[in-house]
Design a protein around this motif. Structure first.
Motif, PDB file in Angstrom:
ATOM      1  N   MET A  47       0.809  -1.161   0.000  1.00 27.53           N
ATOM      2  CA  MET A  47       0.000   0.000   0.000  1.00 27.53           C
ATOM      3  C   MET A  47       0.875   1.255   0.000  1.00 27.53           C
ATOM      4  SD  MET A  47      -3.058  -0.014   2.387  1.00 27.53           S
ATOM      5  CE  MET A  47      -4.436  -0.906   2.152  1.00 27.53           C
ATOM      6  N   ALA A  48       0.372   2.235  -0.749  1.00 25.48           N
ATOM      7  CA  ALA A  48       1.106   3.501  -0.839  1.00 25.48           C
ATOM      8  C   ALA A  48       0.623   4.465   0.241  1.00 25.48           C
ATOM      9  CB  ALA A  48       0.903   4.122  -2.202  1.00 25.48           C
ATOM     10  N   LYS A  49       1.553   5.307   0.671  1.00 23.52           N
ATOM     11  CA  LYS A  49       1.220   6.285   1.695  1.00 23.52           C
ATOM     12  C   LYS A  49       0.407   7.423   1.079  1.00 23.52           C
ATOM     13  CE  LYS A  49       4.769   6.214   5.182  1.00 23.52           C
ATOM     14  NZ  LYS A  49       5.811   6.980   5.803  1.00 23.52           N
ATOM     15  N   SER A  50      -0.411   8.005   1.873  1.00 28.33           N
ATOM     16  CA  SER A  50      -1.185   9.150   1.419  1.00 28.33           C
ATOM     17  C   SER A  50      -0.245  10.341   1.239  1.00 28.33           C
ATOM     18  CB  SER A  50      -2.266   9.488   2.449  1.00 28.33           C
ATOM     19  OG  SER A  50      -2.871  10.695   2.118  1.00 28.33           O
ATOM     20  N   ARG A  51      -0.464  11.089   0.205  1.00 28.06           N
ATOM     21  CA  ARG A  51       0.410  12.226  -0.075  1.00 28.06           C
ATOM     22  C   ARG A  51      -0.028  13.484   0.687  1.00 28.06           C
ATOM     23  NH1 ARG A  51       3.074  12.013  -5.854  1.00 28.06           N
ATOM     24  NH2 ARG A  51       3.486   9.819  -5.834  1.00 28.06           N
ATOM     25  N   ASP A  52      -1.146  13.424   1.329  1.00 30.30           N
ATOM     26  CA  ASP A  52      -1.590  14.562   2.126  1.00 30.30           C
ATOM     27  C   ASP A  52      -0.855  14.546   3.458  1.00 30.30           C
ATOM     28  OD1 ASP A  52      -3.344  15.377   0.201  1.00 30.30           O
ATOM     29  OD2 ASP A  52      -5.075  14.344   1.071  1.00 30.30           O
ATOM     30  N   THR A  53       0.013  15.518   3.633  1.00 31.41           N
ATOM     31  CA  THR A  53       0.747  15.622   4.884  1.00 31.41           C
ATOM     32  C   THR A  53      -0.082  16.451   5.859  1.00 31.41           C
ATOM     33  OG1 THR A  53       1.879  17.606   4.181  1.00 31.41           O
ATOM     34  CG2 THR A  53       2.975  15.499   3.712  1.00 31.41           C
ATOM     35  N   PHE A  54       0.407  16.503   7.085  1.00 23.68           N
ATOM     36  CA  PHE A  54      -0.297  17.251   8.120  1.00 23.68           C
ATOM     37  C   PHE A  54      -0.383  18.734   7.755  1.00 23.68           C
ATOM     38  CE2 PHE A  54      -0.231  19.678  12.111  1.00 23.68           C
ATOM     39  CZ  PHE A  54      -1.401  19.209  12.681  1.00 23.68           C
ATOM     40  N   ASP A  55       0.731  19.318   7.247  1.00 24.65           N
ATOM     41  CA  ASP A  55       0.736  20.740   6.866  1.00 24.65           C
ATOM     42  C   ASP A  55      -0.284  21.024   5.771  1.00 24.65           C
ATOM     43  OD1 ASP A  55       2.593  21.563   8.687  1.00 24.65           O
ATOM     44  OD2 ASP A  55       4.299  21.459   7.302  1.00 24.65           O
ATOM     45  N   LYS A  56      -0.369  20.110   4.797  1.00 28.64           N
ATOM     46  CA  LYS A  56      -1.322  20.322   3.708  1.00 28.64           C
ATOM     47  C   LYS A  56      -2.757  20.301   4.223  1.00 28.64           C
ATOM     48  CE  LYS A  56       1.388  18.522  -0.144  1.00 28.64           C
ATOM     49  NZ  LYS A  56       1.468  17.486  -1.155  1.00 28.64           N
ATOM     50  N   LYS A  57      -3.035  19.407   5.139  1.00 30.64           N
ATOM     51  CA  LYS A  57      -4.382  19.319   5.710  1.00 30.64           C
ATOM     52  C   LYS A  57      -4.713  20.586   6.500  1.00 30.64           C
ATOM     53  CE  LYS A  57      -4.469  14.302   6.056  1.00 30.64           C
ATOM     54  NZ  LYS A  57      -4.470  13.148   6.956  1.00 30.64           N
ATOM     55  N   GLU A  58      -3.743  21.083   7.291  1.00 31.86           N
ATOM     56  CA  GLU A  58      -3.964  22.285   8.074  1.00 31.86           C
ATOM     57  C   GLU A  58      -4.199  23.513   7.173  1.00 31.86           C
ATOM     58  OE1 GLU A  58      -4.308  22.817  11.418  1.00 31.86           O
ATOM     59  OE2 GLU A  58      -4.403  20.624  11.447  1.00 31.86           O
ATOM     60  N   LYS A  59      -3.418  23.628   6.101  1.00 30.53           N
ATOM     61  CA  LYS A  59      -3.587  24.741   5.171  1.00 30.53           C
ATOM     62  C   LYS A  59      -4.955  24.686   4.499  1.00 30.53           C
ATOM     63  CE  LYS A  59       1.271  25.559   4.126  1.00 30.53           C
ATOM     64  NZ  LYS A  59       2.327  25.505   3.110  1.00 30.53           N
ATOM     65  N   GLU A  60      -5.388  23.506   4.168  1.00 25.41           N
ATOM     66  CA  GLU A  60      -6.718  23.350   3.545  1.00 25.41           C
ATOM     67  C   GLU A  60      -7.821  23.718   4.530  1.00 25.41           C
ATOM     68  OE1 GLU A  60      -9.489  22.816   0.721  1.00 25.41           O
ATOM     69  OE2 GLU A  60      -7.326  22.806   0.408  1.00 25.41           O
ATOM     70  N   LYS A  61      -7.667  23.362   5.806  1.00 23.46           N
ATOM     71  CA  LYS A  61      -8.652  23.737   6.817  1.00 23.46           C
ATOM     72  C   LYS A  61      -8.724  25.256   6.962  1.00 23.46           C
ATOM     73  CE  LYS A  61      -8.354  19.637   9.769  1.00 23.46           C
ATOM     74  NZ  LYS A  61      -7.893  19.134  11.073  1.00 23.46           N
ATOM     75  N   LEU A  62      -7.541  25.932   7.005  1.00 23.41           N
ATOM     76  CA  LEU A  62      -7.513  27.388   7.106  1.00 23.41           C
ATOM     77  C   LEU A  62      -8.176  28.036   5.892  1.00 23.41           C
ATOM     78  CD1 LEU A  62      -3.936  28.096   8.541  1.00 23.41           C
ATOM     79  CD2 LEU A  62      -6.123  28.519   9.659  1.00 23.41           C
ATOM     80  N   ARG A  63      -7.906  27.509   4.704  1.00 23.53           N
ATOM     81  CA  ARG A  63      -8.522  28.044   3.493  1.00 23.53           C
ATOM     82  C   ARG A  63     -10.041  27.926   3.549  1.00 23.53           C
ATOM     83  NH1 ARG A  63      -5.860  24.856  -0.256  1.00 23.53           N
ATOM     84  NH2 ARG A  63      -3.825  25.613   0.340  1.00 23.53           N
ATOM     85  N   GLN A  64     -10.538  26.781   3.991  1.00 24.85           N
ATOM     86  CA  GLN A  64     -11.984  26.578   4.108  1.00 24.85           C
ATOM     87  C   GLN A  64     -12.586  27.516   5.164  1.00 24.85           C
ATOM     88  OE1 GLN A  64     -14.023  24.794   2.244  1.00 24.85           O
ATOM     89  NE2 GLN A  64     -12.306  24.092   0.978  1.00 24.85           N
TER      90      GLN A  64
END
Length: 153
Positions: free
Chosen positions: A1-18
């Motif tokens: 199985m491959a690792k998800s490319r969404d890192t913690f920083d990317k998730k946090e930035k997306e939350k701030l954008r939303q």
């Protein structure tokens, strides 16, 4: 199985954008709902009192002063035409170039140097002559006109 490319920083930035997007939409909705209150004409009027201060209350009509528009002077005040010969000055020619046609007169009272052109001379003048003259304003300062040789009584 491959690792998800969404890192913690990317998730946090997306939350701030939303979150910013939601806040922006909320502000937009608030502005639309308050439009009737803000655009009321009476709330937008401002008055200036007799001291030049901006107020929300209309001026008192009993304090109104009436001015005559003809007495208001804008710019340079009106002066009476000078009487010819009234501002006659005396002086001494400190420099005069006859070939070029100009020179300078030193006023006896104010000790200022005043430009003179040969076209404004009534009598022919030379250096060290005592003269009487009147002055006029020119674009570059005072200049002497009606220059005559001084004749002692």
């Amino acid at each position: 199985m491959a690792k998800s490319r969404d890192t913690f920083d990317k998730k946090e930035k997306e939350k701030l954008r939303q979150k910013k997007k939601q806040e922006k939409q909320q502000k937009k909705d608030d502005r639309k709902s308050n439009t009737a209150k803000v655009t009321d004409f009476e709330n937008m009027i401002a008055y200036v009192d007799e001291f030049g201060n901006i107020t929300s209350t209309p001026p008192d009509p009993s304090k109104k002063r009436v001015f005559d528009a003809d007495t208001i002077e804008i710019g340079v005040s009106k002066h009476a035409e000078p009487i010819p010969g009234e501002n006659l000055r005396k002086g001494k020619v400190t420099f005069f170039n006859g070939s070029k046609g100009y020179g300078f007169i030193k006023d006896e009272v104010s000790q200022e140097s005043i430009f003179v052109h040969i076209n404004k001379c009534i009598d022919p003048i030379q250096e060290n002559d005592k003269v009487t003259f009147e002055t006029e304003k020119s674009p570059k300062g005072l200049s002497a006109v009606d220059v005559k040789l001084f004749k002692a009584p």
